[in-house]
Design a protein around this motif. Structure first.
Motif, PDB file in Angstrom:
ATOM      1  N   LEU A 150      -1.910   2.155   0.605  1.00  0.00           N
ATOM      2  CA  LEU A 150      -1.104   0.953   0.426  1.00  0.00           C
ATOM      3  C   LEU A 150      -0.607   0.392   1.751  1.00  0.00           C
ATOM      4  O   LEU A 150      -0.507  -0.813   1.924  1.00  0.00           O
ATOM      5  N   ILE A 151      -0.278   1.280   2.691  1.00  0.00           N
ATOM      6  CA  ILE A 151       0.172   0.847   4.006  1.00  0.00           C
ATOM      7  C   ILE A 151      -0.082   1.964   5.001  1.00  0.00           C
ATOM      8  O   ILE A 151       0.029   3.148   4.667  1.00  0.00           O
ATOM      9  N   HIS A 152      -0.437   1.574   6.239  1.00  0.00           N
ATOM     10  CA  HIS A 152      -0.772   2.539   7.286  1.00  0.00           C
ATOM     11  C   HIS A 152      -0.385   1.939   8.629  1.00  0.00           C
ATOM     12  O   HIS A 152      -0.597   0.746   8.882  1.00  0.00           O
ATOM     13  N   THR A 153       0.184   2.748   9.508  1.00  0.00           N
ATOM     14  CA  THR A 153       0.564   2.255  10.818  1.00  0.00           C
ATOM     15  C   THR A 153       0.596   3.390  11.837  1.00  0.00           C
ATOM     16  O   THR A 153       0.810   4.551  11.473  1.00  0.00           O
ATOM     17  N   THR A 154       0.366   3.051  13.087  1.00  0.00           N
ATOM     18  CA  THR A 154       0.509   4.004  14.193  1.00  0.00           C
ATOM     19  C   THR A 154       1.767   3.701  15.000  1.00  0.00           C
ATOM     20  O   THR A 154       2.016   4.343  16.022  1.00  0.00           O
ATOM     21  N   GLY A 155       2.532   2.733  14.559  1.00  0.00           N
ATOM     22  CA  GLY A 155       3.784   2.399  15.226  1.00  0.00           C
ATOM     23  C   GLY A 155       4.965   3.043  14.520  1.00  0.00           C
ATOM     24  O   GLY A 155       4.819   4.023  13.783  1.00  0.00           O
TER      25      GLY A 155
END
Length: 311
Positions: free
Chosen positions: A64-69
């Motif tokens: 649903l959501i993915h981030t490297t921050g």
């Protein structure tokens, strides 16, 4: 006293054959109301470079959501790392389809949780206990929050006598026809599927406490036919259309009358135009000479005309 209740309830659960919580029952459960928002916590011992939140088996299409921050947003989902070994996921405008099992990951570390979206969440506050309006053919889920635990959980209607019990259990879940009950610690969920008009009425979700008296939450369901559910919106739409039509007719009529008035005025001006340059009509004093003897010219000679009648 709370500790005593917990110990007694745990002892009774052992007697019932429940030797402990399974992995499914140890999974954190979050409750949200339909149309509202929810925020879940994903605990980890260290911070990694990749955070993600997914549903079911976490296949690529389930992410649903993915981030490297440290934070990101994608549609109704947002993810934030605030330190302290946690990151948080928020979901806005919840729907019934949001109910289910989720996974949140930090690098290769994964934790599981469950979200249950309900039509109403009852905690004993009478000001929150409003009638629940729903349509025939739909489903309804109500969450009942309790301070204490109990051995027997039940879901009943109206007077809640023995004949009014819809479903009951001393375990964690039970189902009987269209009715179901699910116990998650101090939260109990009751549901009805395939609602019909006769399902309208007063209901009670309750538990027999380890120490009397019993505790319960009451609520009312009002089931309407689809025609009645959509009657008001359709009436409003028709009223708006009629209002707009009437307004357009009035505007057209006003515009037409204005054009007619303008045309009549122009026509009148055209009819009067030929006479604008004509000389003024003389008055009687300028047309006839005064016959007052005093004002006659003494040098002017007047002749008398005599008419002779011949036989």
């Amino acid at each position: 006293m709370k500790v005593h209740h917990i110990l007694i309830c745990f002892f009774l659960s052992l007697q019932d054959g429940n030797t402990g919580l399974t992995n499914a029952q140890m999974t954190p459960v979050y409750t949200g109301t339909e149309g509202g928002d929810i925020r879940v916590t994903c605990p980890f011992s260290s911070y990694g470079r990749s955070m993600f939140f997914c549903k079911r088996e976490c296949k690529p299409e389930d992410i649903l959501i993915h981030t490297t921050g440290v934070r990101d947003q994608r549609g109704r989902y947002s993810i934030t790392y605030e330190g302290g070994g946690f990151f948080f996921v928020s979901i806005t405008q919840l729907t019934k389809s949001d109910s289910g099992r989720y996974r949140c990951g930090l690098g290769e570390l994964i934790t599981e949780l469950e979200i249950i979206v309900v039509d109403a969440l009852l905690d004993g506050n009478p000001f929150k206990e409003k009638p629940l309006y729903t349509r025939a053919g739909g489903n309804i889920v109500v969450g009942c929050s309790f301070i204490f635990c109990g051995s027997r959980k039940y879901f009943c209607k109206e007077e809640c006598g023995e004949k009014d019990i819809l479903v009951e259990t001393t375990g964690f879940t039970a189902e009987r026809g269209r009715y179901s009950i699910k116990n998650m610690g101090q939260m109990m969920y009751v549901s009805i599927t395939q609602l019909i008009k006769s399902d309208s009425g007063r209901y009670r979700c309750g538990l027999e406490q380890c120490v009397p008296p019993d505790s319960y939450r009451e609520f009312e369901i009002i089931v309407k036919d689809d025609a009645l559910v959509y009657a008001v919106p359709i009436f409003v739409i028709i009223a708006i259309i009629l209002g707009l039509t009437l307004r357009i007719c009035i505007q057209r009529k006003t515009k037409t009358e204005g054009l007619q008035t303008s045309e009549n005025s122009d026509r009148a001006n055209m009819e009067l135009a030929p006479y604008e340059n004509s000389p003024p009509v003389s008055t009687s004093e300028s047309t006839y000479e005064s016959l007052d003897p005093a004002s006659r010219d003494q040098n002017q000679t007047y002749a008398t005309l005599t008419h002779t009648h011949t036989t």
